[in-house]
Enzyme design. Structure first.
Site, PDB file in Angstrom:
ATOM      1  N   ASN A 122      -3.859  46.773  25.893  1.00 50.64           N
ATOM      2  CA  ASN A 122      -3.778  48.328  26.282  1.00 50.64           C
ATOM      3  C   ASN A 122      -4.806  49.020  25.275  1.00 50.64           C
ATOM      4  O   ASN A 122      -4.913  48.638  24.097  1.00 50.64           O
ATOM      5  CB  ASN A 122      -2.130  48.611  25.902  1.00 50.64           C
ATOM      6  CG  ASN A 122      -2.080  50.228  26.498  1.00 50.64           C
ATOM      7  OD1 ASN A 122      -2.657  50.543  27.433  1.00 50.64           O
ATOM      8  ND2 ASN A 122      -1.461  50.867  25.579  1.00 50.64           N
ATOM      9  N   HIS A 124      -4.937  52.578  23.530  1.00 54.54           N
ATOM     10  CA  HIS A 124      -4.109  53.843  23.155  1.00 54.54           C
ATOM     11  C   HIS A 124      -4.884  54.792  22.356  1.00 54.54           C
ATOM     12  O   HIS A 124      -5.619  54.449  21.336  1.00 54.54           O
ATOM     13  CB  HIS A 124      -2.799  53.270  22.409  1.00 54.54           C
ATOM     14  CG  HIS A 124      -1.840  54.580  22.087  1.00 54.54           C
ATOM     15  ND1 HIS A 124      -1.159  55.104  23.104  1.00 54.54           N
ATOM     16  CD2 HIS A 124      -1.784  54.952  21.004  1.00 54.54           C
ATOM     17  CE1 HIS A 124      -0.450  56.141  22.612  1.00 54.54           C
ATOM     18  NE2 HIS A 124      -0.836  56.001  21.260  1.00 54.54           N
ATOM     19  N   SER A 151      -7.111  52.766  19.501  1.00 49.58           N
ATOM     20  CA  SER A 151      -6.618  51.339  19.328  1.00 49.58           C
ATOM     21  C   SER A 151      -6.466  50.362  20.746  1.00 49.58           C
ATOM     22  O   SER A 151      -6.048  50.933  21.540  1.00 49.58           O
ATOM     23  CB  SER A 151      -5.129  51.262  18.652  1.00 49.58           C
ATOM     24  OG  SER A 151      -5.138  52.270  17.301  1.00 49.58           O
ATOM     25  N   ASP A 160       3.694  50.398  22.818  1.00 47.36           N
ATOM     26  CA  ASP A 160       2.448  50.755  21.853  1.00 47.36           C
ATOM     27  C   ASP A 160       2.562  50.409  20.727  1.00 47.36           C
ATOM     28  O   ASP A 160       2.103  50.774  19.413  1.00 47.36           O
ATOM     29  CB  ASP A 160       2.046  52.447  21.760  1.00 47.36           C
ATOM     30  CG  ASP A 160       1.886  53.045  23.122  1.00 47.36           C
ATOM     31  OD1 ASP A 160       1.354  52.461  23.887  1.00 47.36           O
ATOM     32  OD2 ASP A 160       2.070  54.401  23.326  1.00 47.36           O
TER      33      ASP A 160
HETATM   34  C1  GRF Z   1      -7.355  56.988  27.651  1.00 49.46           C
HETATM   35  O1  GRF Z   1      -7.073  57.961  26.837  1.00 49.46           O
HETATM   36  C2  GRF Z   1      -6.503  55.798  27.027  1.00 49.46           C
HETATM   37  O2  GRF Z   1      -6.550  55.611  25.767  1.00 49.46           O
HETATM   38  C3  GRF Z   1      -5.103  56.115  27.411  1.00 49.46           C
HETATM   39  O3  GRF Z   1      -5.235  56.818  28.758  1.00 49.46           O
HETATM   40  C4  GRF Z   1      -6.481  57.418  28.735  1.00 49.46           C
HETATM   41  C5  GRF Z   1      -7.030  56.880  30.164  1.00 49.46           C
HETATM   42  O4  GRF Z   1      -8.227  57.781  30.457  1.00 49.46           O
HETATM   43  N1  GRF Z   1      -4.161  54.946  27.540  1.00 49.46           N
HETATM   44  P1  GRF Z   1      -9.134  57.121  31.775  1.00 49.46           P
HETATM   45  O5  GRF Z   1      -8.104  56.983  32.765  1.00 49.46           O
HETATM   46  O6  GRF Z   1      -9.455  55.747  31.185  1.00 49.46           O
HETATM   47  O7  GRF Z   1     -10.148  57.880  31.729  1.00 49.46           O
END
Ligand code: GRF
Length: 234
Positions: A122, A124, A151, A160
């Site tokens: 994932n 985050h 991360s 997370d």
């Molecule tokens: C990103 O900020 C990612 O870190 C988080 O959700 C957001 C997704 O943005 N998990 P996108 O859909 O990839 O533009």
């Protein structure tokens, strides 16, 4: 609304290390992975983009790049576990060896996570373990932090909370808003995620037990990116 939507076209990357991407929304991290694949910079092939929202821009984007997509409606399943079992059965059918959560807004059933241990990652938007959960940019600004980051971590049953593979850092500037800070970080997220996916596809990053290994050695701190976008020990 009830839906099961999918497209079936051959994936351009289907001969490489097969990965599936789960996304619920905008899809900019997905787009960064597709861009890397099309530029020959991704050591993996995207065989499926799936999610819980048929109208998600992420799924539309994948379709325009000829990548198979699948949307399942959670409301048509009796439970979270039933939805996740169905979704991950389809992911397994597609041959994916790694599942990448790229803006996927659902918590995955613990039994499914356990079965895929070391094979789900994932991204985050915080320097974990700080700021798990939502609204990370707002929380960074409210805390007065001078630094923010993102991360990539292996997914465990703890939200997370899984072992962190790598991080990128950005400064927090005095006049930052949530939007400016998020935008500055997103550029770096788009470098971080393809690098992590490639390193896993190449066997350079592995999860042994709950410890991330890099080139066969346990890491003592999250990996970083060098100027060329490659993962390096911190
Ligand atoms: C990103 O900020 C990612 O870190 C988080 O959700 C957001 C997704 O943005 N998990 P996108 O859909 O990839 O533009």
């Amino acid at each position: 609304m009830s839906f099961t939507a999918e497209s079936r076209v051959p994936s351009p990357g289907s001969r490489a290390f097969p990965i599936a991407i789960l996304a619920s929304g905008r899809g900019s991290n997905l787009a960064a992975l597709i861009d890397a694949q099309e530029a020959g910079r991704l050591a993996a092939g995207i065989v499926l983009v799936a999610g819980d929202k048929a109208e998600a821009p992420a799924l539309r984007h994948a379709e325009t790049h000829g990548i198979p997509t699948l949307a399942l409606d959670p409301k048509t399943f009796a439970s979270r576990a039933a939805f996740d079992e169905a979704l991950f059965a389809r992911v397994a059918d597609g041959g994916a060896k790694l599942v990448v959560l790229a803006g996927y807004m659902r918590i995955i059933d613990p039994a499914v996570v356990e079965r895929w241990h070391g094979r789900i990652i994932n991204i985050h938007p915080s320097l974990l373990p700080k700021y798990r959960g939502l609204h990370t940019h707002r929380r960074v600004l409210r805390a007065g932090d001078r630094e923010h980051g993102a991360s990539v971590h292996f997914v465990t049953a703890e939200l997370d909370g899984g072992p962190v593979i790598a991080q990128v850092h950005v400064p927090v500037l005095p006049d930052d808003t949530e939007a400016t800070l998020a935008a500055r970080l997103l550029v770096q997220e788009h470098r971080l995620l393809p690098a992590c996916v490639s390193a896993i596809a190449q066997g350079r990053v592995t999860l042994i037990g709950n410890t991330v290994h890099f080139d066969g050695t346990p890491i003592g701190a999250p990996l970083r990116l060098d100027a060329g976008g490659r993962l390096i020990a911190a």
